[in-house]
Design an enzyme around this catalytic site. Sequence first.
Site, PDB file in Angstrom:
ATOM      1  N   CYS A   2     -38.022  97.641  20.763  1.00  0.00           N
ATOM      2  CA  CYS A   2     -37.812  97.023  22.079  1.00  0.00           C
ATOM      3  C   CYS A   2     -36.311  96.962  22.346  1.00  0.00           C
ATOM      4  O   CYS A   2     -35.554  96.459  21.508  1.00  0.00           O
ATOM      5  CB  CYS A   2     -38.413  95.625  22.089  1.00  0.00           C
ATOM      6  SG  CYS A   2     -38.068  94.715  23.616  1.00  0.00           S
ATOM      7  N   CYS A  46     -35.220  92.994  22.429  1.00  0.00           N
ATOM      8  CA  CYS A  46     -35.247  92.067  21.285  1.00  0.00           C
ATOM      9  C   CYS A  46     -35.294  92.755  19.935  1.00  0.00           C
ATOM     10  O   CYS A  46     -35.219  92.095  18.900  1.00  0.00           O
ATOM     11  CB  CYS A  46     -36.422  91.105  21.415  1.00  0.00           C
ATOM     12  SG  CYS A  46     -38.023  91.846  20.994  1.00  0.00           S
ATOM     13  N   CYS A  71     -43.704  93.564  25.622  1.00  0.00           N
ATOM     14  CA  CYS A  71     -43.326  93.208  24.255  1.00  0.00           C
ATOM     15  C   CYS A  71     -43.792  91.783  23.984  1.00  0.00           C
ATOM     16  O   CYS A  71     -43.516  90.885  24.778  1.00  0.00           O
ATOM     17  CB  CYS A  71     -41.811  93.323  24.098  1.00  0.00           C
ATOM     18  SG  CYS A  71     -41.190  92.653  22.532  1.00  0.00           S
ATOM     19  N   CYS A 103     -40.618  89.184  23.453  1.00  0.00           N
ATOM     20  CA  CYS A 103     -39.666  88.770  24.495  1.00  0.00           C
ATOM     21  C   CYS A 103     -40.200  88.960  25.908  1.00  0.00           C
ATOM     22  O   CYS A 103     -39.528  88.597  26.866  1.00  0.00           O
ATOM     23  CB  CYS A 103     -38.350  89.526  24.339  1.00  0.00           C
ATOM     24  SG  CYS A 103     -38.446  91.244  24.899  1.00  0.00           S
ATOM     25  N   CYS A 116     -47.999 104.842  27.967  1.00  0.00           N
ATOM     26  CA  CYS A 116     -47.013 105.544  28.793  1.00  0.00           C
ATOM     27  C   CYS A 116     -45.816 104.616  28.974  1.00  0.00           C
ATOM     28  O   CYS A 116     -45.876 103.663  29.747  1.00  0.00           O
ATOM     29  CB  CYS A 116     -47.649 105.896  30.136  1.00  0.00           C
ATOM     30  SG  CYS A 116     -46.585 106.898  31.180  1.00  0.00           S
TER      31      CYS A 116
END
Length: 153
Positions: free
Chosen positions: A69, A72, A118, A121, A141
Site C-alpha cells: 500500500c 501505509c 486497504c 488505512c 484491478c
Amino acid sequence: MKHFLLAACILFAAGCTSAQTKKYAVTKTDAEWRKQLTAEQYAVTRQKGTETAYTGKYWDNHKPGIYKCVCCGQELFSSTTKFDSGTGWPSFWQAINKKYVEENDDNSYGMHRTEVTCSRCGAHLGHVFDDGPQPTGLRYCMNSASLSFVPKN
Ligand code: FE
C-alpha cells in the site's frame, strides 16, 4: 425533554465520530496524506480516483516482488499472482492475505462494482471483478498509484 434531546445529539455525534475513525490502524489527517503522497496518489487513494489506463508505473511490470500500500506500507499483492489482463492496470488474481484488503459496494457511475480498500488505512486501491483467471476466477484491478513495488532481492 431538553436533556433527552441533548443526550440523543451526543450519542449521534459519538456514533458519527466512531464511524469515521472506523477501525483503521493507520489514520492521518487530510493534510498529512497530502504531504506524504503525490497529487495523483492522493487523488486515487484518498479520493477514490482512477488513474488513466496504461499510464501507471506497474501495469506492465513483470519483475518478481511485493506490491505494498503506497499509504501505509501494508503488503497487498505478490508478483506471483499478477497477470496480464489487457486493461492497462496492474491486475492480480489474489491478495497476499484476504485480511489485508476490504471489499465495499460501489454503485457510482451507474454501475455496481466491488471496491477494494486497504484494511490498515482505508486507501482506495481499485475494484475486484469475477472474470479473472483460475485458480480464483478473481481479477483485482488495481491502480499503480495506490501501490509501492518492492523488488525481490
Ligand atoms: Fe494502507
